[in-house]
Motif scaffolding. Structure first.
Motif, PDB file in Angstrom:
ATOM      1  N   ALA A 231       0.835  -1.187   0.000  1.00  0.00           N
ATOM      2  CA  ALA A 231       0.000   0.000   0.000  1.00  0.00           C
ATOM      3  C   ALA A 231       0.876   1.245   0.000  1.00  0.00           C
ATOM      4  O   ALA A 231       2.083   1.176   0.261  1.00  0.00           O
ATOM      5  CB  ALA A 231      -0.933   0.007   1.213  1.00  0.00           C
ATOM      6  N   THR A 232       0.257   2.393  -0.291  1.00  0.00           N
ATOM      7  CA  THR A 232       0.943   3.683  -0.332  1.00  0.00           C
ATOM      8  C   THR A 232       0.583   4.517   0.888  1.00  0.00           C
ATOM      9  O   THR A 232      -0.565   4.517   1.342  1.00  0.00           O
ATOM     10  CB  THR A 232       0.559   4.474  -1.592  1.00  0.00           C
ATOM     11  OG1 THR A 232       0.914   3.723  -2.749  1.00  0.00           O
ATOM     12  CG2 THR A 232       1.271   5.815  -1.639  1.00  0.00           C
ATOM     13  N   TYR A 233       1.585   5.227   1.405  1.00  0.00           N
ATOM     14  CA  TYR A 233       1.347   6.204   2.475  1.00  0.00           C
ATOM     15  C   TYR A 233       1.964   7.514   1.989  1.00  0.00           C
ATOM     16  O   TYR A 233       3.165   7.592   1.731  1.00  0.00           O
ATOM     17  CB  TYR A 233       2.014   5.754   3.775  1.00  0.00           C
ATOM     18  CG  TYR A 233       1.666   6.604   4.979  1.00  0.00           C
ATOM     19  CD1 TYR A 233       0.704   6.196   5.891  1.00  0.00           C
ATOM     20  CD2 TYR A 233       2.309   7.828   5.201  1.00  0.00           C
ATOM     21  CE1 TYR A 233       0.375   6.968   6.997  1.00  0.00           C
ATOM     22  CE2 TYR A 233       1.986   8.617   6.291  1.00  0.00           C
ATOM     23  CZ  TYR A 233       1.025   8.172   7.192  1.00  0.00           C
ATOM     24  OH  TYR A 233       0.704   8.946   8.287  1.00  0.00           O
ATOM     25  N   GLU A 234       1.152   8.551   1.855  1.00  0.00           N
ATOM     26  CA  GLU A 234       1.636   9.826   1.327  1.00  0.00           C
ATOM     27  C   GLU A 234       1.672  10.892   2.414  1.00  0.00           C
ATOM     28  O   GLU A 234       0.709  11.051   3.172  1.00  0.00           O
ATOM     29  CB  GLU A 234       0.765  10.299   0.175  1.00  0.00           C
ATOM     30  CG  GLU A 234       1.251  11.613  -0.448  1.00  0.00           C
ATOM     31  CD  GLU A 234       0.629  11.888  -1.808  1.00  0.00           C
ATOM     32  OE1 GLU A 234       0.395  13.071  -2.109  1.00  0.00           O
ATOM     33  OE2 GLU A 234       0.402  10.923  -2.562  1.00  0.00           O
ATOM     34  N   ILE A 235       2.792  11.604   2.482  1.00  0.00           N
ATOM     35  CA  ILE A 235       2.922  12.764   3.356  1.00  0.00           C
ATOM     36  C   ILE A 235       2.832  13.981   2.444  1.00  0.00           C
ATOM     37  O   ILE A 235       3.807  14.381   1.794  1.00  0.00           O
ATOM     38  CB  ILE A 235       4.250  12.735   4.138  1.00  0.00           C
ATOM     39  CG1 ILE A 235       4.325  11.456   4.988  1.00  0.00           C
ATOM     40  CG2 ILE A 235       4.377  13.965   5.031  1.00  0.00           C
ATOM     41  CD1 ILE A 235       5.635  11.286   5.742  1.00  0.00           C
ATOM     42  N   GLY A 236       1.653  14.560   2.376  1.00  0.00           N
ATOM     43  CA  GLY A 236       1.336  15.535   1.347  1.00  0.00           C
ATOM     44  C   GLY A 236       2.249  16.740   1.274  1.00  0.00           C
ATOM     45  O   GLY A 236       2.556  17.223   0.193  1.00  0.00           O
ATOM     46  N   GLY A 237       2.709  17.261   2.401  1.00  0.00           N
ATOM     47  CA  GLY A 237       3.516  18.463   2.379  1.00  0.00           C
ATOM     48  C   GLY A 237       5.004  18.212   2.346  1.00  0.00           C
ATOM     49  O   GLY A 237       5.794  19.152   2.466  1.00  0.00           O
ATOM     50  N   ALA A 238       5.419  16.957   2.180  1.00  0.00           N
ATOM     51  CA  ALA A 238       6.841  16.601   2.302  1.00  0.00           C
ATOM     52  C   ALA A 238       7.502  16.428   0.952  1.00  0.00           C
ATOM     53  O   ALA A 238       6.857  16.115  -0.053  1.00  0.00           O
ATOM     54  CB  ALA A 238       6.981  15.321   3.113  1.00  0.00           C
ATOM     55  N   GLN A 239       8.812  16.633   0.948  1.00  0.00           N
ATOM     56  CA  GLN A 239       9.655  16.232  -0.163  1.00  0.00           C
ATOM     57  C   GLN A 239      10.411  14.968   0.268  1.00  0.00           C
ATOM     58  O   GLN A 239       9.954  14.244   1.150  1.00  0.00           O
ATOM     59  CB  GLN A 239      10.585  17.374  -0.555  1.00  0.00           C
ATOM     60  CG  GLN A 239       9.831  18.606  -1.053  1.00  0.00           C
ATOM     61  CD  GLN A 239      10.741  19.715  -1.531  1.00  0.00           C
ATOM     62  OE1 GLN A 239      11.855  19.486  -1.993  1.00  0.00           O
ATOM     63  NE2 GLN A 239      10.273  20.948  -1.417  1.00  0.00           N
ATOM     64  N   HIS A 240      11.570  14.714  -0.335  1.00  0.00           N
ATOM     65  CA  HIS A 240      12.264  13.451  -0.094  1.00  0.00           C
ATOM     66  C   HIS A 240      12.720  13.292   1.357  1.00  0.00           C
ATOM     67  O   HIS A 240      12.619  12.217   1.932  1.00  0.00           O
ATOM     68  CB  HIS A 240      13.468  13.339  -1.043  1.00  0.00           C
ATOM     69  CG  HIS A 240      14.126  12.003  -1.037  1.00  0.00           C
ATOM     70  ND1 HIS A 240      13.445  10.833  -1.354  1.00  0.00           N
ATOM     71  CD2 HIS A 240      15.404  11.635  -0.747  1.00  0.00           C
ATOM     72  CE1 HIS A 240      14.283   9.813  -1.274  1.00  0.00           C
ATOM     73  NE2 HIS A 240      15.467  10.266  -0.908  1.00  0.00           N
ATOM     74  N   GLY A 241      13.190  14.361   1.965  1.00  0.00           N
ATOM     75  CA  GLY A 241      13.716  14.275   3.330  1.00  0.00           C
ATOM     76  C   GLY A 241      12.637  14.413   4.385  1.00  0.00           C
ATOM     77  O   GLY A 241      12.784  15.199   5.336  1.00  0.00           O
ATOM     78  N   ALA A 242      11.584  13.643   4.293  1.00  0.00           N
ATOM     79  CA  ALA A 242      10.426  13.800   5.180  1.00  0.00           C
ATOM     80  C   ALA A 242      10.757  13.528   6.639  1.00  0.00           C
ATOM     81  O   ALA A 242      10.139  14.111   7.535  1.00  0.00           O
ATOM     82  CB  ALA A 242       9.298  12.873   4.730  1.00  0.00           C
ATOM     83  N   HIS A 243      11.715  12.642   6.914  1.00  0.00           N
ATOM     84  CA  HIS A 243      12.048  12.346   8.317  1.00  0.00           C
ATOM     85  C   HIS A 243      12.656  13.555   9.014  1.00  0.00           C
ATOM     86  O   HIS A 243      12.593  13.667  10.241  1.00  0.00           O
ATOM     87  CB  HIS A 243      12.987  11.150   8.403  1.00  0.00           C
ATOM     88  CG  HIS A 243      14.308  11.337   7.723  1.00  0.00           C
ATOM     89  ND1 HIS A 243      14.430  11.743   6.417  1.00  0.00           N
ATOM     90  CD2 HIS A 243      15.580  11.190   8.193  1.00  0.00           C
ATOM     91  CE1 HIS A 243      15.712  11.819   6.095  1.00  0.00           C
ATOM     92  NE2 HIS A 243      16.423  11.507   7.150  1.00  0.00           N
ATOM     93  N   LEU A 244      13.213  14.481   8.232  1.00  0.00           N
ATOM     94  CA  LEU A 244      13.794  15.694   8.790  1.00  0.00           C
ATOM     95  C   LEU A 244      12.804  16.856   8.800  1.00  0.00           C
ATOM     96  O   LEU A 244      12.695  17.586   9.785  1.00  0.00           O
ATOM     97  CB  LEU A 244      15.039  16.087   7.985  1.00  0.00           C
ATOM     98  CG  LEU A 244      16.207  15.101   8.034  1.00  0.00           C
ATOM     99  CD1 LEU A 244      17.267  15.492   7.014  1.00  0.00           C
ATOM    100  CD2 LEU A 244      16.803  15.056   9.427  1.00  0.00           C
ATOM    101  N   SER A 245      12.066  17.015   7.715  1.00  0.00           N
ATOM    102  CA  SER A 245      11.173  18.174   7.592  1.00  0.00           C
ATOM    103  C   SER A 245       9.797  17.940   8.215  1.00  0.00           C
ATOM    104  O   SER A 245       9.134  18.895   8.628  1.00  0.00           O
ATOM    105  CB  SER A 245      11.000  18.541   6.113  1.00  0.00           C
ATOM    106  OG  SER A 245      10.353  17.485   5.409  1.00  0.00           O
ATOM    107  N   GLN A 246       9.376  16.680   8.273  1.00  0.00           N
ATOM    108  CA  GLN A 246       8.029  16.353   8.773  1.00  0.00           C
ATOM    109  C   GLN A 246       8.118  15.176   9.759  1.00  0.00           C
ATOM    110  O   GLN A 246       7.529  14.109   9.514  1.00  0.00           O
ATOM    111  CB  GLN A 246       7.107  15.982   7.602  1.00  0.00           C
ATOM    112  CG  GLN A 246       6.998  17.025   6.524  1.00  0.00           C
ATOM    113  CD  GLN A 246       5.945  18.071   6.849  1.00  0.00           C
ATOM    114  OE1 GLN A 246       5.240  17.958   7.834  1.00  0.00           O
ATOM    115  NE2 GLN A 246       5.846  19.089   6.024  1.00  0.00           N
TER     116      GLN A 246
END
Length: 264
Positions: A231-246
């Motif tokens: 399945a897919t999980y999308e973090i809508g406001g994130a770019q590639h570095g989501a663990h850092l930015s979100q």
């Protein structure tokens, strides 16, 4: 057995015994410490993170390719199981996602579920393009000096201005990871290291929103469609570095991976 010799392991116990355990695997030119903010948002879980071989505090362990990183993760998962983990998940960011999928294919009995956030798998046909390109361009040659490749990679993935803002010590620390980075990049240019369609462990593939690179988003969409049960999980406001930015949303992604344990 113990953890693989020479690897820097970061462990954080959960708030209660018997809680799920998650192993976090970082991507290229990164480190275990980059997951600190995510870990703080997962107090209910036992967390294991580590500097992959050749990076940061694991540099003394030498440099390996993708298969070597997969073998390391299998050994880590084996040790975590031996210490009594009942529910065990592995979550990787970027190339760390490739390592997680490779380990789940090599030893599917070790993981109850796996997650990979924008794992690069160019052998599936998803590669970076520029506006106007009708097809992915040929691979650009790597710099002869690994330290130079570090600056190029960091500037492309983050920004040139962010590289300039690093302290002299910060730039030196990144450059020292050059040999490990080059091995990561070379591993993406060869033959397919595995067939992701053979994955039997419950999987969740994460991606950023529209601001993320199209080849990352399209690759995750393909994986979620073609890998059985994924399945897919999308973090809508994130770019590639989501663990850092979100970190809040990336922690929610980790929880969602754990929730897939035992779903078959």
């Amino acid at each position: 057995m113990g953890y693989p010799a020479g690897l820097h392991i970061l462990e954080r116990a959960g708030t209660a015994p018997g809680t799920p355990t998650v192993v976090l695997v970082h991507g290229s030119l990164d480190r275990a410490e980059s997951f600190r903010r995510v870990m703080r948002r997962l107090p209910e879980m036992d967390i294991v993170a580590y500097d992959r071989r050749g990076y940061q505090a694991s540099r003394r362990a030498g440099v390996v390719g993708l298969r070597g990183h997969i073998a390391d993760l299998v050994d880590i998962l084996t040790e975590v199981r031996a210490r009594g983990a009942t529910t065990l998940a592995a979550v990787g960011h970027s190339v760390g996602g490739d390592v997680v999928i490779g380990a789940a294919l090599a030893a599917p009995h070790l993981c109850d579920s796996v997650g990979a956030f924008e794992p690069p798998m160019p052998w599936l046909g998803f590669r970076r393009t520029r506006p106007g390109d009708e097809r992915p361009r040929d691979w650009s040659p790597l710099a002869e000096d690994p330290a130079e490749e570090v600056e190029r990679f960091f500037s492309r993935m983050v920004s040139p201005s962010a590289w300039k803002r690093l302290s002299d010590e910060g730039r030196a620390g990144r450059r020292a990871d050059g040999p490990a980075l080059v091995n990561d990049l070379l591993g993406l240019r060869g033959d397919p290291p595995f067939d992701v369609m053979d994955l039997t462990v419950p999987a969740l593939f994460g991606r950023g929103g529209p601001a993320s690179e199209p080849h990352h988003r399209d690759g995750v969409a393909w994986l979620s469609t073609h890998v059985p049960g994924a399945a897919t999980y999308e973090i809508g406001g994130a770019q590639h570095g989501a663990h850092l930015s979100q970190p809040d949303h990336f922690a929610a992604f980790v929880r969602a991976v754990v929730e897939r344990a035992g779903t078959g």
